[in-house]
Design a protein around this motif. Structure first.
Motif, short mmCIF file in Angstrom:
data_model
loop_
_atom_site.label_atom_id
_atom_site.label_comp_id
_atom_site.label_asym_id
_atom_site.label_seq_id
_atom_site.Cartn_x
_atom_site.Cartn_y
_atom_site.Cartn_z
N HIS A 277 -0.46 5.86 14.25
CA HIS A 277 -1.69 5.44 13.82
C HIS A 277 -1.63 3.89 13.37
N THR B 99 4.49 5.13 4.72
CA THR B 99 3.96 6.51 5.02
C THR B 99 5.03 7.12 5.76
N TYR C 25 2.75 -1.27 4.27
CA TYR C 25 2.19 0.08 4.25
C TYR C 25 3.45 1.13 4.12
N ASP D 231 -8.89 1.55 7.91
CA ASP D 231 -7.66 0.77 7.58
C ASP D 231 -8.18 -0.56 8.13
N ASP E 242 0.92 -1.07 -0.01
CA ASP E 242 0.09 -0.03 -0.26
C ASP E 242 0.90 1.10 -0.05
N1 ARG Z 1 -3.88 8.84 2.12
C1 ARG Z 1 -2.97 9.09 3.14
C2 ARG Z 1 -2.07 10.14 3.29
O1 ARG Z 1 -1.90 10.86 2.30
C3 ARG Z 1 -1.84 7.76 3.26
C4 ARG Z 1 -2.54 6.29 3.14
C5 ARG Z 1 -1.77 5.52 3.62
N2 ARG Z 1 -2.28 4.01 3.58
C6 ARG Z 1 -3.02 3.73 4.48
N3 ARG Z 1 -3.48 2.22 4.46
N4 ARG Z 1 -3.47 4.33 5.60
O2 ARG Z 1 -1.74 10.57 4.41
#
Ligand code: ARG
Length: 577
Positions: free
Chosen positions: A352, A345, A343, A325, A124
């Motif tokens: 989180h 990020t 994941y 999630d 992801d």
């Molecule tokens: N859309 C989120 C952001 O820009 C990141 C998503 C990351 N993936 C997840 N499964 N939470 O902060």
């Protein structure tokens, strides 16, 4: 080098058993203990004998001396005992007769560890929030995520790359209000995502108010936005149509950036996809007694685990980021039966992920430990020259455009013949950014410097792409390959092979630590070793046919390994530069 390490380890093992037949150690353990000496003049591999001192009840110096005496193998040129270390040199014949042919024969498969057969990894990554700017902060998740995918694929895993778009939430309510107030269909069709971001920034500023610029506060618009989003949630046709349109426009824009990077996703199931999958999980949480009401909101108390509570439902009953999630993870497990779900990020989301991973565990899902969060540090940019209309963030596409522009300038100067070649300028400009970014450990905060990233002399993308182009142009001149005897005639050739044959080890280490920078550094090592070889050895103007042929094959092997490693980190292969 793994193969060489295990051959040598077998021999050391024999020496160990000679000293003490009951020694509790295996050849495999020994292979894992072999080190690369800090200075190549000491040898190619070193074995620290102090680690055996206890088992063998002798001093490291004695052990090293005893084993060194008997250590003989085809791959070993010499073994020397120095201060309790066994310093081993690999034989040039072995490199020429075994390593070089193996690299050429395995081709694209060379360096690929077969560890992923029959296993599935879901990744992801990227996952921008629609209608918010796709900015330089997304560079990390996008390129680290994709590199991890490529690495796993290379190792034989079946991979599913998911772009979990932030395509649901109150920001759409705001956008709808803004569009109804100030939007212009035609303008948006022409201007794309920039226009959406403009609307988004404007509505936020208006809600907050900006006295300095004479914008009075309009808190009522926030209520209107909530109302519009609520309408979306209950399926209001007009709002759903607008939302779909906004998502489409944003995706079109993202695709351009992904194309520049050579990235494709297997799925774009974003947050909205999980709307109808959350109630079942919320129900499960309620039934299991895990969920508590706290000041009207529904939470899972994680005090016992040293974490603040995980929020499941707001007071008004609406779902939250962790709720989605959890539902998405359950869906993915059912759908893909992953062995790992990764994941990627920024570090800001560490808590989180810790929280909801814990909740998944408490819910009794026995695959909770297959969820992996891979965080990365923040990115900033030297000088604010790239600041955009949208405020103080730097858009990824603007950063790429600036790099491509600069490359065009450099090309016009250095290689006018290729000036105007958009494809190359893009590959080098974008590649420079990706490479610069991936040179650092992912967890480190990075301050971007475009000049440094684009330098042709430093440890940069242009430098390694240039090296790749150099191998291509040499091979172009040769035409036919070579099938004669291989002769390694000097240290530079041997050193190049010793670097190339570390590929598989580096790939394994990159996968184990989820660290693409391991590959970036490997690429640099190869480029440095090749360029040293290139400067010290004449490749085409050599009388000895075997030496000439071997050097051509070395060039071919370098091109193959570099090309393969490039693809693992989203770096395009440039045949000319
Ligand atoms: N859309 C989120 C952001 O820009 C990141 C998503 C990351 N993936 C997840 N499964 N939470 O902060």
């Amino acid at each position: 080098m793994l193969k060489i390490k295990s051959l040598i380890a077998e021999k050391i093992y024999e020496g160990v058993v000679d000293i003490n037949p009951e020694a509790e150690i295996s050849a495999q353990d020994i292979a894992g203990m072999l080190e690369y000496p800090p200075d190549a003049t000491m040898g190619d591999l070193a074995f620290p004998c102090f680690k055996l001192s206890k088992t063998l009840r002798r001093s490291p110096v004695q052990i090293a001396a005893t084993i060194a005496q008997e250590l003989k193998a085809e791959a070993i040129a010499s073994a020397e005992a120095v201060n309790g270390y066994l310093n081993i040199k690999i034989s040039n014949e072995y490199l020429g007769e075994n390593v070089l042919p193996e690299i050429l024969q395995k081709g694209e498969k060379y360096g690929a560890p077969a560890i992923g057969e029959g296993k599935t990894v879901v990744l992801d990554y990227s996952s921008p929030n629609v209608a918010k700017p796709f900015h330089i902060g997304h560079l990390g998740t996008t390129v680290i995520g994709h590199a991890l995918k490529k690495l796993h694929e290379f190792a034989g895993y079946k991979c599913v790359g998911i772009n979990y778009l932030g395509d649901w939430g109150t920001q759409f309510g705001k956008l709808i209000v803004a569009y109804k107030l100030w939007g212009d269909k035609e303008q948006i069709e022409k201007g794309g995502i920039d226009k959406l971001v403009e609307l988004y920034v404007r509505i936020n500023n208006t809600i907050k108010g900006d006295e300095e610029n004479g914008i009075p506060q309009r808190a009522d618009l926030a209520d209107q936005a909530r109302e519009e989003f609520h309408k979306m949630e209950i399926g209001d046709e007009e709002n759903i149509a607008l939302w779909k349109w906004f998502v489409e426009i944003s995706l079109e824009e993202y695709q351009k950036t992904y194309k520049q990077l050579g990235i494709e996703f297997d799925s774009y199931k974003g947050e909205s996809f999980y709307t109808d999958k959350m109630p079942a999980q919320v129900e499960k949480l309620r039934e299991s007694g895990l969920m508590k009401i706290d000041d009207g909101a529904s939470i899972v108390d994680l005090d016992e685990y040293g974490m603040p509570p995980c929020l499941i439902l707001k007071r008004d009953g609406s779902t939250l980021y962790p709720t989605r999630d959890i539902a998405a993870a359950v869906y993915r497990k059912e759908h893909y039966n992953f062995d790992k779900c990764i994941y990627v990020t920024s570090t800001q989301q560490i808590l989180h992920f810790k929280q909801w991973f814990k909740v998944v565990e408490l819910m009794g899902y026995d695959w909770y430990d297959e969820l992996v969060h891979i965080p990365y540090g923040t990115v900033s940019l030297n000088g604010a020259k790239l600041a955009t209309r949208t405020g103080n963030v730097v858009l990824l596409k603007d950063l790429f455009a600036a790099a491509i522009d600069k490359v065009k300038g450099i090309m016009a100067e250095k290689n006018p013949e290729l000036a105007g070649n958009e494809e190359i300028a893009e590959a080098v400009g974008v590649g420079a950014i990706v490479f610069y970014y991936l040179t650092n450990n992912r967890i480190k905060d990075i301050n971007f410097n475009l000049e440094d990233a684009l330098s042709f002399d430093g440890n940069t993308g242009p430098y390694v792409q240039y090296t790749y182009a150099r191998t291509c142009s040499i091979l172009d001149k040769v035409g036919e390959s070579y099938g004669g005897k291989i002769v390694i005639s000097n240290d530079a050739e041997a050193a190049l092979l010793k670097t190339l044959c570390q590929y598989e080890e580096r790939v394994l280490s990159a996968i184990k630590d989820y660290e693409p920078s391991v590959i970036t550094r490997f690429i640099l090592d190869v480029a440095v070793a090749f360029n040293k070889f290139y400067h010290e050895c004449s490749i085409l103007n050599v009388d000895d046919n075997n030496v000439r042929g071997t050097r051509i094959l070395l060039t071919e092997a370098t091109r193959n390994v570099l090309g393969s490693a490039f693809s693992l980190i989203c770096l395009k292969k440039t045949e000319r530069i």
